[in-house]
Design a protein around this motif. Sequence first.
Motif, PDB file in Angstrom:
ATOM      1  N   ASN A  13      -1.850  13.234 -12.398  1.00  0.00           N
ATOM      2  CA  ASN A  13      -0.934  14.332 -12.125  1.00  0.00           C
ATOM      3  C   ASN A  13      -0.583  15.051 -13.423  1.00  0.00           C
ATOM      4  N   PRO A  14      -1.447  16.026 -13.819  1.00  0.00           N
ATOM      5  CA  PRO A  14      -1.256  16.722 -15.089  1.00  0.00           C
ATOM      6  C   PRO A  14       0.101  17.421 -15.184  1.00  0.00           C
ATOM      7  N   GLU A  15       0.698  17.742 -14.034  1.00  0.00           N
ATOM      8  CA  GLU A  15       2.005  18.408 -14.071  1.00  0.00           C
ATOM      9  C   GLU A  15       3.077  17.557 -14.744  1.00  0.00           C
ATOM     10  N   MET A  16       2.837  16.271 -14.835  1.00  0.00           N
ATOM     11  CA  MET A  16       3.840  15.423 -15.480  1.00  0.00           C
ATOM     12  C   MET A  16       3.788  15.526 -16.996  1.00  0.00           C
ATOM     13  N   LYS A  73      16.655   4.369 -16.942  1.00  0.00           N
ATOM     14  CA  LYS A  73      17.904   4.064 -16.229  1.00  0.00           C
ATOM     15  C   LYS A  73      17.603   3.153 -15.038  1.00  0.00           C
ATOM     16  N   PRO A  74      18.619   2.432 -14.584  1.00  0.00           N
ATOM     17  CA  PRO A  74      18.422   1.582 -13.412  1.00  0.00           C
ATOM     18  C   PRO A  74      17.753   2.335 -12.267  1.00  0.00           C
ATOM     19  N   LEU A  75      16.807   1.689 -11.629  1.00  0.00           N
ATOM     20  CA  LEU A  75      16.025   2.204 -10.499  1.00  0.00           C
ATOM     21  C   LEU A  75      14.946   3.214 -10.894  1.00  0.00           C
ATOM     22  N   ASP A  76      14.810   3.530 -12.197  1.00  0.00           N
ATOM     23  CA  ASP A  76      13.659   4.338 -12.629  1.00  0.00           C
ATOM     24  C   ASP A  76      12.398   3.506 -12.422  1.00  0.00           C
ATOM     25  N   LYS A  77      11.328   4.182 -12.031  1.00  0.00           N
ATOM     26  CA  LYS A  77      10.089   3.471 -11.726  1.00  0.00           C
ATOM     27  C   LYS A  77       8.956   3.905 -12.644  1.00  0.00           C
ATOM     28  N   PHE A  78       8.149   2.944 -13.078  1.00  0.00           N
ATOM     29  CA  PHE A  78       7.058   3.212 -14.010  1.00  0.00           C
ATOM     30  C   PHE A  78       5.798   2.484 -13.569  1.00  0.00           C
ATOM     31  N   HIS A 113       0.829  -1.200   0.000  1.00  0.00           N
ATOM     32  CA  HIS A 113       0.000   0.000   0.000  1.00  0.00           C
ATOM     33  C   HIS A 113       0.873   1.264   0.000  1.00  0.00           C
ATOM     34  N   PHE A 114       1.927   1.260   0.813  1.00  0.00           N
ATOM     35  CA  PHE A 114       2.738   2.476   0.921  1.00  0.00           C
ATOM     36  C   PHE A 114       3.591   2.744  -0.313  1.00  0.00           C
ATOM     37  N   ILE A 115       3.991   1.698  -1.026  1.00  0.00           N
ATOM     38  CA  ILE A 115       4.758   1.978  -2.244  1.00  0.00           C
ATOM     39  C   ILE A 115       3.805   2.458  -3.344  1.00  0.00           C
ATOM     40  N   ARG A 116       2.589   1.914  -3.385  1.00  0.00           N
ATOM     41  CA  ARG A 116       1.616   2.429  -4.365  1.00  0.00           C
ATOM     42  C   ARG A 116       1.338   3.901  -4.110  1.00  0.00           C
ATOM     43  N   GLU A 117       1.129   4.214  -2.837  1.00  0.00           N
ATOM     44  CA  GLU A 117       0.839   5.598  -2.474  1.00  0.00           C
ATOM     45  C   GLU A 117       1.980   6.525  -2.890  1.00  0.00           C
ATOM     46  N   ASP A 118       3.206   6.058  -2.660  1.00  0.00           N
ATOM     47  CA  ASP A 118       4.348   6.917  -2.961  1.00  0.00           C
ATOM     48  C   ASP A 118       4.528   7.126  -4.465  1.00  0.00           C
ATOM     49  N   LEU A 119       4.249   6.073  -5.252  1.00  0.00           N
ATOM     50  CA  LEU A 119       4.527   6.166  -6.689  1.00  0.00           C
ATOM     51  C   LEU A 119       3.354   6.705  -7.498  1.00  0.00           C
ATOM     52  N   LEU A 126       1.593   9.373  -7.848  1.00  0.00           N
ATOM     53  CA  LEU A 126       1.676  10.643  -8.568  1.00  0.00           C
ATOM     54  C   LEU A 126       3.059  10.908  -9.159  1.00  0.00           C
ATOM     55  N   LYS A 127       4.008  10.017  -8.871  1.00  0.00           N
ATOM     56  CA  LYS A 127       5.389  10.247  -9.324  1.00  0.00           C
ATOM     57  C   LYS A 127       5.754   9.440 -10.558  1.00  0.00           C
ATOM     58  N   ALA A 128       5.183   8.236 -10.675  1.00  0.00           N
ATOM     59  CA  ALA A 128       5.652   7.328 -11.719  1.00  0.00           C
ATOM     60  C   ALA A 128       4.978   7.626 -13.051  1.00  0.00           C
ATOM     61  N   LEU A 129       5.773   7.629 -14.115  1.00  0.00           N
ATOM     62  CA  LEU A 129       5.245   7.770 -15.470  1.00  0.00           C
ATOM     63  C   LEU A 129       4.364   6.565 -15.776  1.00  0.00           C
ATOM     64  N   ARG A 130       3.189   6.844 -16.329  1.00  0.00           N
ATOM     65  CA  ARG A 130       2.290   5.740 -16.691  1.00  0.00           C
ATOM     66  C   ARG A 130       2.461   5.444 -18.167  1.00  0.00           C
ATOM     67  N   THR A 131       2.919   4.260 -18.434  1.00  0.00           N
ATOM     68  CA  THR A 131       3.294   3.930 -19.798  1.00  0.00           C
ATOM     69  C   THR A 131       2.729   2.557 -20.154  1.00  0.00           C
TER      70      THR A 131
END
Length: 553
Positions: free
Chosen positions: A374-377, A514-519, A331-337, A339-344
């Motif tokens: 997150n439209p800012e992305m 790059k390594p450790l990039d999250k999507f 749950h906490f990793i979903r919450e953190d990612l 609005l941050k992770a690119l949705r592809t």
Amino acid sequence: METKSVTSTPSNFIKNIVIEDLKTGKVSQVVTRFPPEPNGYLHIGHAKSICLNFELADEFKGLTNLRFDDTNPVKEDTEYVESIKADVAWLGFQWDGLFFASDYFEEMYKRALVLIRKGLAYVDDQTADQIREARGTLTQPGTNSPHRDRSVEENVSLFERMRAGEFKDGERVLRAKIDMSSPNINFRDPILYRVVHAHHHNTGDTWCIYPMYAFAHPIEDAIEGVTHSICTLEFEDQRPFYDWVIRECEMPNVPRQYEFARLNITNTVMSKRKLKQLVDEKAVDGWDDPRMPTISGLRRRGFTPEAIRNFAREIGVARSNSTVDAKMLDHFIREDLKLKALRTMGVLNPLKVVITNYPEDQVEMLEAENNSENPEMGNRQIPFSREIYIEQDDFMENPPNKYFRLFPGNEVRLKHAYFIKCNDFVKDENGKVVELHCTYDVETKSGSGFTGRKVKGTIHWVDAKSAVPAEFRLYEPLILDDSEDENATFLENLNPNSLQIVQGFVEDNMKQAKPLDKFQFFRHGYFNVDPKHTTSEQLVFNLIVSLKSSFEV
Ligand code: ATP
Ligand code: MG
């Protein structure tokens, strides 16, 4: 005395004690420590202790030391020291002092001599078995060692000879002289020092006697001026002896020990010893295998320091043992990612689709939002042409009821693109469907406002010509059930499906990953670019967590 919090963490019983101690002036500055033994890599249980110690001190402008509790030369190694430093720093904490218990060996030796001179310690010649047998039980008192009444001079001399290397391993020990009939077994003349002829990662061959944890730990805390020495509940019965050592060794500072419940997580092995077994028996790909609950495994899997810290806060600090559902960490990793992770779009187990009415050499760029929440992305452009890949699971020749994806005659929406309709398919010699023939409707372009008709299914895809091949590593828990605690044979209980490797394709803009990039891969979940297996030729993604969640905080 100023006791207001700088940053506010949730209230807990240890924090309340600290607030009280500052208010009454019992301590003027909080000093905590995180004291790992460098005999393995840190796990998520340690993270709970790290967060507690560092955040508590931070909050009250105190200090936190990172101290390696390296009093057992046989199991310790500098590889572990380095990994522990890296993991604590990665979690986002900066220690004030960096210490090794082994740097205090001389001081500990002197304090042991203080006890001997006070008639509170003696050298015992009994074997380990004899000592254990004479200790008694919870219902029966122990019996005194025949060597218990040696003179101070003889004890000093024997202890010096122990240090000088005159005895073999196990031949002599130094014991505290307290009370062999104490109801607290830890008071029945506990061992303070033993002979171990082994090379130490820090002190080399300087020593052949090593202090026991229960004697060393209070001295370490006192030397560093630790005020609140926080440990897990198993040490509760040790507290009277901890206080005894501080008092009788005449330590100038008086630390206090407080115990909290250790972290347990469902389907999770939480012991360095067992984790080491998994590594040694090659059941996993090293300490940082993405299935491991180690900090380095979680990092490679794709967890972030923020997610782990938020998790640690949420589980809180209590005095009763309990087991946390592994879904809570997810749950906490979903919450953190979120609005941050690119949705592809990533296609696992691809199936080629030819759009027969799309012009042969045409490529068009379609607008796709990077994160719909997150439209800012911003947006990106993705290529679309006559041949694309979809997932094999998104087509069925003979679908059951309520299957809304592709089947002969059915129409679906391609995410960010057009409606397509399946007209025909091609099978190989084994009867497996290897290609679909579809037509698209130019009117239905995504974002065009088309309202002519509706389709029930939306599927994802990638453009065949520009797609980048990728490997996806999908994970399930390493162990099947929760019987691991008392179960010595947990290795037999491993989940045979804990790692599944699947090939597929990702969008061409992922070349830059790059390594450790999250999507977030649409419809699948969150993925991390694996730092170990990704090369300039091959992208490898670790599934961090799927999109589905049945856990709510
Ligand atoms: P393990 O049994 O996994 O080896 P440990 O307690 O022996 O763990 P240490 O290196 O001695 O490992 O632990 C360092 C600190 O981390 C100690 O203060 C210990 O209390 C704490 N700690 C270890 N495991 C947990 C856990 N599961 N939950 C909370 N704190 C823990
Ligand atoms: Mg330990």
